[in-house]
Scaffold this active site. Structure first.
Site, PDB file in Angstrom:
ATOM      1  CG  ASP A  34      -7.691  19.448   8.685  1.00 29.48           C
ATOM      2  OD1 ASP A  34      -7.227  18.842   9.664  1.00 29.48           O
ATOM      3  OD2 ASP A  34      -8.914  19.424   8.396  1.00 29.48           O
ATOM      4  NE  ARG A  83      -9.405   5.207  21.957  1.00 30.26           N
ATOM      5  CZ  ARG A  83      -8.975   4.511  23.014  1.00 30.26           C
ATOM      6  NH1 ARG A  83      -9.793   3.679  23.640  1.00 30.26           N
ATOM      7  NH2 ARG A  83      -7.730   4.646  23.447  1.00 30.26           N
ATOM      8  CG  HIS A 176      -2.221   1.657  19.421  1.00 30.54           C
ATOM      9  ND1 HIS A 176      -1.570   1.831  20.606  1.00 30.54           N
ATOM     10  CD2 HIS A 176      -2.812   2.843  19.161  1.00 30.54           C
ATOM     11  CE1 HIS A 176      -1.770   3.069  21.035  1.00 30.54           C
ATOM     12  NE2 HIS A 176      -2.528   3.698  20.179  1.00 30.54           N
TER      13      HIS A 176
HETATM   14  N1  APR Z   1      -8.488  14.498   5.127  1.00 25.82           N
HETATM   15  C1  APR Z   1      -7.657  15.188   5.913  1.00 25.82           C
HETATM   16  N2  APR Z   1      -7.938  15.517   7.176  1.00 25.82           N
HETATM   17  C2  APR Z   1      -9.103  15.128   7.654  1.00 25.82           C
HETATM   18  C3  APR Z   1     -10.030  14.382   6.899  1.00 25.82           C
HETATM   19  C4  APR Z   1      -9.671  14.071   5.571  1.00 25.82           C
HETATM   20  N3  APR Z   1     -10.489  13.378   4.778  1.00 25.82           N
HETATM   21  N4  APR Z   1     -11.110  14.131   7.671  1.00 25.82           N
HETATM   22  C5  APR Z   1     -10.873  14.699   8.858  1.00 25.82           C
HETATM   23  N5  APR Z   1      -9.674  15.315   8.853  1.00 25.82           N
HETATM   24  C6  APR Z   1      -9.020  16.085   9.890  1.00 25.82           C
HETATM   25  C7  APR Z   1     -10.007  16.856  10.774  1.00 25.82           C
HETATM   26  O1  APR Z   1     -10.467  18.021  10.107  1.00 25.82           O
HETATM   27  C8  APR Z   1      -9.168  17.159  11.997  1.00 25.82           C
HETATM   28  O2  APR Z   1      -8.557  18.430  11.922  1.00 25.82           O
HETATM   29  O3  APR Z   1      -8.320  15.273  10.806  1.00 25.82           O
HETATM   30  C9  APR Z   1      -8.079  16.058  11.974  1.00 25.82           C
HETATM   31  C10 APR Z   1      -8.112  15.161  13.182  1.00 25.82           C
HETATM   32  O4  APR Z   1      -7.822  15.932  14.288  1.00 25.82           O
HETATM   33  P1  APR Z   1      -8.506  15.726  15.710  1.00 25.82           P
HETATM   34  O5  APR Z   1      -9.967  15.493  15.530  1.00 25.82           O
HETATM   35  O6  APR Z   1      -8.065  16.830  16.586  1.00 25.82           O
HETATM   36  O7  APR Z   1      -7.871  14.328  16.199  1.00 25.82           O
HETATM   37  P2  APR Z   1      -6.410  14.051  16.836  1.00 25.82           P
HETATM   38  O8  APR Z   1      -6.517  14.107  18.300  1.00 25.82           O
HETATM   39  O9  APR Z   1      -5.411  14.884  16.149  1.00 25.82           O
HETATM   40  O10 APR Z   1      -6.242  12.510  16.442  1.00 25.82           O
HETATM   41  C11 APR Z   1      -6.143  12.111  15.096  1.00 25.82           C
HETATM   42  O11 APR Z   1      -4.940  10.086  15.644  1.00 25.82           O
HETATM   43  O12 APR Z   1      -4.471   9.064  17.686  1.00 25.82           O
HETATM   44  C12 APR Z   1      -5.307   9.088  16.565  1.00 25.82           C
HETATM   45  O13 APR Z   1      -7.381   8.243  17.443  1.00 25.82           O
HETATM   46  C13 APR Z   1      -6.724   9.397  16.938  1.00 25.82           C
HETATM   47  O14 APR Z   1      -7.669   8.768  14.836  1.00 25.82           O
HETATM   48  C14 APR Z   1      -7.283   9.864  15.638  1.00 25.82           C
HETATM   49  C15 APR Z   1      -6.107  10.591  14.995  1.00 25.82           C
END
Ligand code: APR
Length: 321
Positions: A34, A83, A176
């Site tokens: 991350d 979302r 989707h």
């Molecule tokens: N590189 C890597 N990780 C990233 C980046 C990046 N450039 N930008 C954001 N992130 C990380 C965020 O720091 C966060 O920890 O992606 C993670 C996303 O996690 P959440 O916000 O908790 O989202 P989540 O519920 O896991 O869903 C992720 O899957 O189902 C889809 O719509 C949903 O697009 C979303 C994705």
């Protein structure tokens, strides 16, 4: 045999559950990446400290350095924003496309032989973009959507009929989004057609159809229903489970037929787009698309869903991705 290496890009809600499930099932060693400092390190440490209790023994590592995903066999991508209430998956397009571009470039550099499962939304567009940037063979780049949409559909059917969800088979095709296509004609309980069971239950064809229509609509809107309740994000247990089922099929070369966002080359009348269809998942990723005849109504619904996917991909291209 050496353990498989699994890289998870995105250590948020879905990423965390993925680590836990993969560890408990001992599918391989995990690297959780991350961009947020310390977050993936904290999550993996927390989960590995349950290893004595849950009796799993695999390496779990959190990182902020892409180099650590080097040589991964499987990559699962959840990086990107989820979302919030009132948003459609498509509203995430620009933000998540920017993120997906960096992710794809790094996976291409450090894990060029991996099979990749994308979960980030808008799913069909994100898979398309990832494949375009990496140039990976299309069988090695797939998306998770249909396993979850189908499981949601099966859950509603099981509740309605008062039977175990384990005995319900139901499949959702298409993109989707709200245009996804739950296939009613082949939905069954241990082989018995769903409509027959509903008609027996209500002794009324119209009522049975009404009930089925409501379940189809609930399935299409099921992601939004969860978001409305959670308020701060979207579903994360069920998307993680679904991606793990796909991962097991790939890592164990199971040749399971799972609804997969896969690249179509003329199947179902679609050429050159990623859409949800049944695919054989095995050691080579999406090894084969399973085609079957759709009736006119189903084909129209699928064409409509493909139109929505095309629109999204065109928007993305117009925006320079
Ligand atoms: N590189 C890597 N990780 C990233 C980046 C990046 N450039 N930008 C954001 N992130 C990380 C965020 O720091 C966060 O920890 O992606 C993670 C996303 O996690 P959440 O916000 O908790 O989202 P989540 O519920 O896991 O869903 C992720 O899957 O189902 C889809 O719509 C949903 O697009 C979303 C994705």
């Amino acid at each position: 045999m050496a353990r498989k290496k699994i890289a998870l890009i995105g250590g948020g809600q879905i990423g965390g559950v993925l680590v836990q499930l993969i560890a408990q099932k001992q599918l391989g060693d995990v690297v959780l990446f991350d961009i947020v400092e310390d977050l993936p390190q904290g999550k993996t440490l927390d989960i590995v400290e349950a290893s004595r209790v849950d009796l799993f023994d695999v390496n779990l590592r959190g990182t902020n350095d892409y180099k650590d995903i080097e040589g991964s066999d499987l990559v699962i991508i959840t990086a990107g924003l989820p979302r919030k209430p009132g948003m459609s998956r498509d509203d995430l397009l620009v933000t998540n496309a920017k993120i997906m571009k960096t992710v794809a470039e790094n996976v291409k550099q450090y894990a060029p032989n991996a099979i990749v499962i994308v979960i980030s939304n808008p799913l069909d567009a994100m898979v398309t973009l990832f494949q375009k940037i990496t140039g990976f063979p299309t069988n090695r780049v797939i998306g998770q959507a249909g396993v979850l949409d189908s499981s949601r559909f099966a859950t509603f059917i099981a509740w309605e009929l008062g039977v175990s969800v384990k005995d319900v088979n139901a499949m959702v095709l298409g993109g989707h989004g709200d245009t996804m296509v739950p296939i009613v004609r082949y939905a069954n309980v241990n082989g018995i057609p769903i409509m027959e069971l509903l008609e027996r239950k209500y002794n009324d064809k119209n009522k049975a159809k009404e009930v089925m229509d409501a379940m189809v609509n609930r399935t299409k809107m099921a992601g939004g229903e969860v978001i409305k309740l959670l308020k701060t994000g979207s579903a994360f247990y069920s998307p993680a489970s679904s991606a793990v089922a796909m991962s097991e099929a790939i890592l164990y070369d199971e040749k399971r037929i799972l609804p997969t966002c896969a690249f179509l080359n003329g199947e179902f009348g679609v050429k050159g787009y990623y859409v949800g269809v049944p695919a054989v998942l095995g050691a080579n990723g999406a090894e084969r698309i399973i085609e079957f005849k759709l009736d006119t109504e189903e084909q129209t619904a699928l064409d409509n869903s493909v139109k929505a996917v095309k629109g999204l991909v065109e928007d993305m291209t117009r925006l320079g991705f």
